[in-house]
Design an enzyme around this catalytic site. Structure first.
Site, PDB file in Angstrom:
ATOM      1  N   THR A 209     -21.071 -31.309  68.853  1.00 43.17           N
ATOM      2  CA  THR A 209     -22.236 -31.023  68.047  1.00 43.17           C
ATOM      3  C   THR A 209     -22.901 -32.244  68.025  1.00 43.17           C
ATOM      4  O   THR A 209     -22.099 -33.316  67.760  1.00 43.17           O
ATOM      5  CB  THR A 209     -21.686 -30.509  66.846  1.00 43.17           C
ATOM      6  N   ARG A 237     -20.103 -15.771  64.740  1.00 45.41           N
ATOM      7  CA  ARG A 237     -19.292 -16.802  63.940  1.00 45.41           C
ATOM      8  C   ARG A 237     -20.634 -18.063  63.884  1.00 45.41           C
ATOM      9  O   ARG A 237     -21.197 -18.293  64.777  1.00 45.41           O
ATOM     10  CB  ARG A 237     -18.195 -17.418  64.894  1.00 45.41           C
ATOM     11  N   VAL A 238     -20.665 -18.375  62.465  1.00 44.37           N
ATOM     12  CA  VAL A 238     -21.401 -19.553  62.172  1.00 44.37           C
ATOM     13  C   VAL A 238     -20.804 -20.789  61.822  1.00 44.37           C
ATOM     14  O   VAL A 238     -19.719 -20.562  60.900  1.00 44.37           O
ATOM     15  CB  VAL A 238     -22.332 -19.483  61.172  1.00 44.37           C
ATOM     16  N   GLY A 239     -20.825 -21.916  62.274  1.00 38.30           N
ATOM     17  CA  GLY A 239     -20.048 -22.945  61.904  1.00 38.30           C
ATOM     18  C   GLY A 239     -20.604 -23.796  60.853  1.00 38.30           C
ATOM     19  O   GLY A 239     -21.988 -23.476  59.976  1.00 38.30           O
ATOM     20  N   ASP A 240     -20.389 -25.238  60.807  1.00 35.07           N
ATOM     21  CA  ASP A 240     -20.964 -26.071  59.680  1.00 35.07           C
ATOM     22  C   ASP A 240     -22.405 -26.510  60.019  1.00 35.07           C
ATOM     23  O   ASP A 240     -23.176 -26.903  59.189  1.00 35.07           O
ATOM     24  CB  ASP A 240     -20.108 -27.338  59.530  1.00 35.07           C
ATOM     25  N   GLY A 261     -17.152 -31.434  64.965  1.00 32.30           N
ATOM     26  CA  GLY A 261     -15.670 -30.764  64.957  1.00 32.30           C
ATOM     27  C   GLY A 261     -15.704 -29.421  64.282  1.00 32.30           C
ATOM     28  O   GLY A 261     -16.734 -28.522  64.654  1.00 32.30           O
ATOM     29  N   GLY A 263     -15.830 -26.674  62.289  1.00 30.01           N
ATOM     30  CA  GLY A 263     -17.162 -26.341  61.234  1.00 30.01           C
ATOM     31  C   GLY A 263     -16.517 -25.543  60.241  1.00 30.01           C
ATOM     32  O   GLY A 263     -16.719 -25.848  59.013  1.00 30.01           O
TER      33      GLY A 263
END
Ligand code: GLY
Length: 348
Positions: A209, A237-240, A261, A263
């Site tokens: 990222t 899926r959604v990360g940080d 990294g 999330g």
């Protein structure tokens, strides 16, 4: 009792008292001189991102404009982890997350955005043209199209296609530490499945990222994050990286932080907001990042052995620092006098 002292006197005093203050407040930031403008971006490739954005900062432009320039640069390249050339989810679809935050605490984000080349620019439109912060999926795409972003075809890049086909053979989902440091070309750990190369075969550096934070010549802070998220993730899926306070936080009085990294672990602790709050309490950027990393590890020490999270931060004095769970996290710093990649310290 309050004191008012002139700037010259303050600088004189600071020069003599800084070592003493450092001694009395171990681990606390004692910023005397301000380094600005400054731009800090995650991973080795952050050096090129900083370079692509630097003309904005060196011409006394706004940090938020520099952040967008850096994002466009990296989103337009082919890599494992950012932009439409990146690795897809487990259904073979590339979905992008991005967010942006400026010096006025304005913020915008998109998540699960498909077929749009520059998600961070869409996030900026969300920030500037709507009363909202986060748009997702089809709604985010519709908003992008309405705002003049072209719809790109659903074609995987050659790199992504190869990696996806290899992954399909095993059809498993397992986050890998420092995925960007491992390569199907030169790693011996092939049993772990398809990995993004640390460097592509033509020598271009790869990365995870892209998180960017900057302070401009006026001393204003902004930041942005752009990513395709975890390779071969569950669709949706959604990360940080779409989360203000998770993958990015900016407080113009204090500092800015971003993360890379896994999330999920960053979201769990509101990671970058936590880093900024530690800086508010006087910790240096490096120690603030370290304390956030420790928080993740403390929650689940066993799991932390198998994941990577890295934080990087700058404070209002232009001091920077990073920290990660595992070895291998790097960030790039650019100022008028420095253009350098730093290997962050790590916990284990
Ligand atoms: N840090 C990027 C992600 O987890 O999606």
């Amino acid at each position: 009792m309050s004191y008012t002292i002139g700037r010259r006197k303050f600088l004189q005093l600071s020069a003599f008292t800084a070592p003493l203050l450092s001694f009395r407040l171990p681990g606390k930031a004692v910023g005397i001189f301000t380094t600005k403008p400054i731009m800090v971006s995650t991973w080795d490739e952050g050096k090129n991102v900083n370079a692509a954005a630097w003309h904005v900062l060196s011409a006394k432009g706004r940090a938020v404009d520099a952040i967008e320039k850096g994002a466009i640069y990296i989103e337009n390249k082919i890599s494992c982890c950012v932009g439409l050339g990146a690795y897809p989810d487990r259904d073979g679809i590339v979905t992008l997350d991005a967010c942006i935050m400026d010096e006025h605490a304005n913020c915008g984000a998109v998540a699960g955005l498909e077929h749009i080349k520059n998600p961070l620019s869409v996030a900026r439109k969300v920030m500037e043209n709507t009363p909202h912060v986060l748009l997702v999926g089809n709604g985010a795409q519709q908003f992008a199209l309405e705002n003049g972003f072209p719809k790109e075809p659903a074609i995987l890049s050659e790199d992504a296609k190869k990696a996806y086909e290899q992954w399909l053979k095993k059809n498993q989902y397992k986050p890998v530490i420092n995925i960007e440091n491992q390569t199907a070309v030169n790693t011996s750990k092939k049993e772990n499945g398809p990995f993004a190369p640390f460097f592509f075969e033509d020598g271009r550096p790869n990365h995870d990222t892209m998180g960017m934070i900057a302070m401009d010549a006026s001393g204003n802070l902004s930041g942005g994050v752009t990513t395709s998220g975890m390779a071969f993730k569950i669709h949706g899926r959604v990360g940080d990286s779409a989360g203000i306070g998770a993958g990015l936080y900016v407080d113009n009085e204090i500092g800015a932080a971003t993360s890379s990294g896994v999330g999920e672990e960053v979201i769990r602790i509101c990671g970058t907001h936590l880093v900024v709050e530690y800086m508010r309490n006087g910790y240096s950027p490096e120690l603030a990042c370290k304390k956030a990393v420790e928080r993740i590890v403390k929650l689940n020490p066993a799991k932390a052995k198998d994941i990577q999270v890295g934080f990087v931060a700058i404070n209002k004095n232009g001091q920077h620092g990073g920290y990660s769970i595992q070895k291998g996290f790097a960030y790039a710093v650019k100022t008028a006098g420095v253009d350098k990649i730093y290997q962050s310290k790590y916990l284990q």
